[in-house]
Design an enzyme around this catalytic site. Structure first.
Site, PDB file in Angstrom:
ATOM      1  N   ASP A 443       0.856  -1.183   0.000  1.00 17.41           N
ATOM      2  CA  ASP A 443       0.000   0.000   0.000  1.00 17.41           C
ATOM      3  C   ASP A 443       0.896   1.239   0.000  1.00 17.41           C
ATOM      4  OD1 ASP A 443      -1.734   2.081   0.532  1.00 17.41           O
ATOM      5  OD2 ASP A 443      -2.869   1.010   2.070  1.00 17.41           O
ATOM      6  N   HIS A 444       0.880   1.974  -1.110  1.00 21.08           N
ATOM      7  CA  HIS A 444       1.799   3.099  -1.261  1.00 21.08           C
ATOM      8  C   HIS A 444       1.423   4.302  -0.399  1.00 21.08           C
ATOM      9  CE1 HIS A 444       5.344   4.548  -2.941  1.00 21.08           C
ATOM     10  NE2 HIS A 444       5.047   4.621  -4.221  1.00 21.08           N
ATOM     11  N   ARG A 445       0.268   4.247   0.280  1.00 19.45           N
ATOM     12  CA  ARG A 445      -0.078   5.337   1.195  1.00 19.45           C
ATOM     13  C   ARG A 445       0.835   5.341   2.418  1.00 19.45           C
ATOM     14  NH1 ARG A 445      -6.323   4.152   2.241  1.00 19.45           N
ATOM     15  NH2 ARG A 445      -5.384   2.088   2.488  1.00 19.45           N
TER      16      ARG A 445
END
Length: 473
Positions: A443-445
């Protein structure tokens, strides 16, 4: 969950497992109208979005009617079977029903998802320290307790209300109730008891779980007769010899919803690495001969799982989740390692609780139990909750790798490709070596490229040189 329709018939309702599920499909009936049933006898098997469960009936009697055929999806709280009880049983049940109407404290046996609540005991238990209080002070606690247990406002009680938990003392509960609480992840110390002498019942545990989930919509009154389809509304036609339509329900329905939610909520990034795992494969063969691993499941997945756990230990920020409501990143100080498993009912992802604290033999035992339970279709809903990171082994199908979608609520998933003999430069020479490709989606968040790359590189490094399991542990 039962209701009395008249003096001799009881209606058994589709129970709520306390996991926020709203419906279940009736897979199989084990009884038919006219059959005699006894207290605790399994009458049907149902499938929720998470698992298949057998439902026992909580009283004796004769089956009068099955309200739904096999294959029907039924809402929680809907009556599914009517049972005629004997005159003696009905007469004995009346005082219980009156007592329930007068007091918030449940009397008699309370039906739950699997099994039933304990019966009221005539044995007097030694009073707990601190449980005595004036009657006037105890009366208001009945309403408070009923609300805490999710039963709504309680009626004024004629007798003293059940004692609340005493801080510092071990909560009173029978072994089956303790096991239920453990499976559902409920801390008994936080549950307000409603049983006699401050004993926690199954109903209290389920109520505590329900209190943490959004309240369900009030149950609508069943329609007397379903409206007949309009003669002008013809169903869409298709060639049954060329097409087959499969209803989307159960595990498949839950999986579809979860994957769509994950794919369009978390911005996915996937990285790949190809690694020489020849030494790991040799170690697998050596462990199979080790007496300490006799009877345990030893395969490449065991060492891959251990390698991922080591990588997480070195890069703990990967083991986190995104809290959208609070706008916070929740870093987990434990690892519940999910293993994607293909079953006849669809894909499920049970997880090994606190995998980070297990030794290699313990991890082997947990993996073996997880896989066998999943194949038998006996995985419990609790086993599929609370995962923090997942492994999916697509290599068993001969696939090199893939771009896996995150399990909802997790920040990373590792895909393992097929291990194949390939030409590889080893010590300056081209030699045949055991090679595989790993893919890590994250998850690139909350996981940037550097962190994701470090985790994947560490997993690859351990598999290339398994001795790092010792030096990095």
């Amino acid at each position: 969950m039962t209701t009395m329709t008249d003096s001799s018939v009881r209606e058994f309702k589709m129970p709520d497992v306390g996991e926020g599920l709203t419906e279940a499909e009736i897979l199989k009936w084990y009884v038919q109208p006219g059959d005699t049933v006894t207290d605790g006898q399994v009458v049907c098997e149902v499938e929720t979005a998470k698992a298949a469960v057998e439902l026992p009936i909580p009283y004796d009697g004769v089956v009068r009617e099955l309200h739904f055929p096999e294959g029907t999806t039924v809402d929680v709280g809907t009556s599914i079977i009517a049972v005629a009880v004997g005159d003696g049983a009905a007469a004995a049940a009346e005082p219980v029903q009156e007592a329930v109407a007068e007091e918030p404290k449940p009397e008699g046996r309370q039906p739950v998802l699997v099994g039933y609540g304990v019966s009221t005991s005539s044995t007097k238990r030694r009073p707990r320290k601190g449980a005595q209080a004036p009657a006037a002070a105890q009366a208001p606690s009945a309403a408070i307790q009923a609300e805490l247990n999710g039963h709504g406002p309680a009626a004024p009680a004629a007798s003293a209300a059940p004692a609340a938990p005493v801080t510092g003392e071990r909560p009173l509960a029978k072994p089956p109730v303790r096991k239920l609480a453990k499976d559902l992840g409920v801390d008994l110390a936080t549950v307000v008891p409603s049983g006699p002498d401050g004993i926690i019942t199954r109903e209290d545990v389920h109520a505590a779980v329900s209190a943490t989930t959004p309240a369900a919509e009030p149950e609508a009154a069943p329609a007397a007769v379903a409206p007949a389809p309009s003669p002008t509304a013809a169903p869409a036609s298709y060639d049954t010899t060329r097409e087959t339509r499969v209803p989307v329900k159960g595990v498949r329905k839950a999986t579809a919803a979860a994957m769509v939610g994950s794919a369009f909520t978390a911005p996915h990034v996937t990285e790949f690495v190809t690694v020489d795992v020849t030494r790991t494969m040799k170690l697998v063969e050596e462990l199979k001969q080790d007496k300490e691993y006799t009877g345990l499941r030893v395969n490449p997945l065991l060492l891959i799982a251990k390698a991922l756990l080591v990588a997480i230990k070195r890069n703990p920020d990967i083991n986190a989740s995104w809290d959208e409501a609070a706008q916070e990143i929740v870093v987990k100080h434990y690892v519940n390692l999910g293993i994607a498993a293909a079953t006849p009912r669809g894909l499920i992802v049970p997880n090994i609780k606190d995998a980070h604290a297990q030794t290699l033999p313990q991890l082997a035992g947990s993996l073996g139990e997880l896989v066998s339970t999943a194949r038998e279709g006996k995985t419990s809903p609790a086993a599929m909750q609370g995962g923090t990171v997942t492994i999916t082994n697509v290599g068993v199908f001969g696939v090199d790798t893939g771009t896996p979608i995150l399990n909802p609520g997790e920040s990373a998933i590792l895909a393992v490709g097929a291990i194949k003999l390939q030409p590889w430069v080893h010590k300056g020479k081209v030699k045949p070596r055991q090679v595989t490709t790993l893919a890590l989606s994250f998850d690139h968040r909350l996981v940037d490229g550097e962190l994701g790359s470090k985790v994947l590189a560490d997993v690859a490094a351990v598999l290339e040189q398994p001795k790092r399991l010792i030096s990095w542990a």
